[in-house]
Design an enzyme around this catalytic site. Sequence first.
Site, PDB file in Angstrom:
ATOM      1  N   SER A  20       0.808  -1.222   0.000  1.00 10.31           N
ATOM      2  CA  SER A  20       0.000   0.000   0.000  1.00 10.31           C
ATOM      3  C   SER A  20       0.839   1.268   0.000  1.00 10.31           C
ATOM      4  O   SER A  20       0.467   2.264  -0.623  1.00 10.31           O
ATOM      5  CB  SER A  20      -0.941   0.002   1.210  1.00 10.31           C
ATOM      6  OG  SER A  20      -1.795  -1.120   1.182  1.00 10.31           O
ATOM      7  N   HIS A  33       0.628   4.423   4.308  1.00 11.14           N
ATOM      8  CA  HIS A  33      -0.058   5.154   3.244  1.00 11.14           C
ATOM      9  C   HIS A  33       0.459   6.598   3.147  1.00 11.14           C
ATOM     10  O   HIS A  33       0.766   7.084   2.057  1.00 11.14           O
ATOM     11  CB  HIS A  33      -1.569   5.163   3.502  1.00 11.14           C
ATOM     12  CG  HIS A  33      -2.197   3.819   3.367  1.00 11.14           C
ATOM     13  ND1 HIS A  33      -3.563   3.630   3.327  1.00 11.14           N
ATOM     14  CD2 HIS A  33      -1.658   2.575   3.258  1.00 11.14           C
ATOM     15  CE1 HIS A  33      -3.843   2.345   3.197  1.00 11.14           C
ATOM     16  NE2 HIS A  33      -2.700   1.685   3.172  1.00 11.14           N
TER      17      HIS A  33
END
Length: 299
Positions: free
Chosen positions: A204, A250
């Site tokens: 991610s 993230h």
Amino acid sequence: MDQPPGNPDQSAAATGGPPTCYRHPGRETGIRCTRCERPICPECMVDASVGFQCPDCVREGSGTGHSPTANQPRTLAGGTIAADPRLVTKVLLAINVALFIAVLATGSRLVGDLDLIGLARDYRTYQVVGVADGQWYRLVTAMFLHEEIWHIGFNMLGLWWLGAPLEAALGRTRFLALYLLSGLAGSALTYLVAAPNQPSLGASGAIFGLLGATAVLMRRMNYDMKPVLVLLALNLLFTFTWSGIAWEAHIGGLVAGVALAIGLVHAPRKHRALVQWGTCALVLAVVLVMVLARTATLS
């Protein structure tokens, strides 16, 4: 009748207005050739693998001009245009899928050996494990590791949708640097902020880096920013509302991806290599500082 090329921004500088086409000085435009960066109007735009090129660069690329680099077409960021502009994206996708299959075959053992963890005791051996114990490779291996089918599914869709056009725009080497450094930045921020015994894994961070880089590239190409901004907003919403998501990865990947993309696509042609690789080195240095700082507190 076409006008001879001159200073591409001469009329804009004189009037204080937007740039005008270098071949049609009376036509305002926000599009530039991806090779020479001269403003071009819709009549002069020629479709290229990434963006548009001016007629002069198209002639040079076909070998009919007199430029010494006529047979060496370049991407927007100065990379070599490859026969398969998606090769690195495919390889990265294959590595992620191969590791996922290995995880399914071996159970949680492989995850425990390769996931990102700061400092903890291995539940199997009760030995101390983690980045702070010298296992720095976990910062990298965790980027390619997934346990759930939905997790790898979302990440690989993002890798394909975002990675393929970015690789075509940046070139293989620059795209690979963007992916790896974004993922490393996500791992480093997770290691710095999260609890030392909190495991983390997944691509991610790297995918968010590609998302940030896509926004920078679209802005550079004067494309409509609404789709990518909506996608970014939705992903950030999920990041902070869904449970079990390492928001640190993230955000770390996103910030690194934006910073790297700015250096890659906005580097002046005269000092392109210096600015591009200097930006990569700076991001890597920040990653190292975060890792060393966190390790010092856990030692």
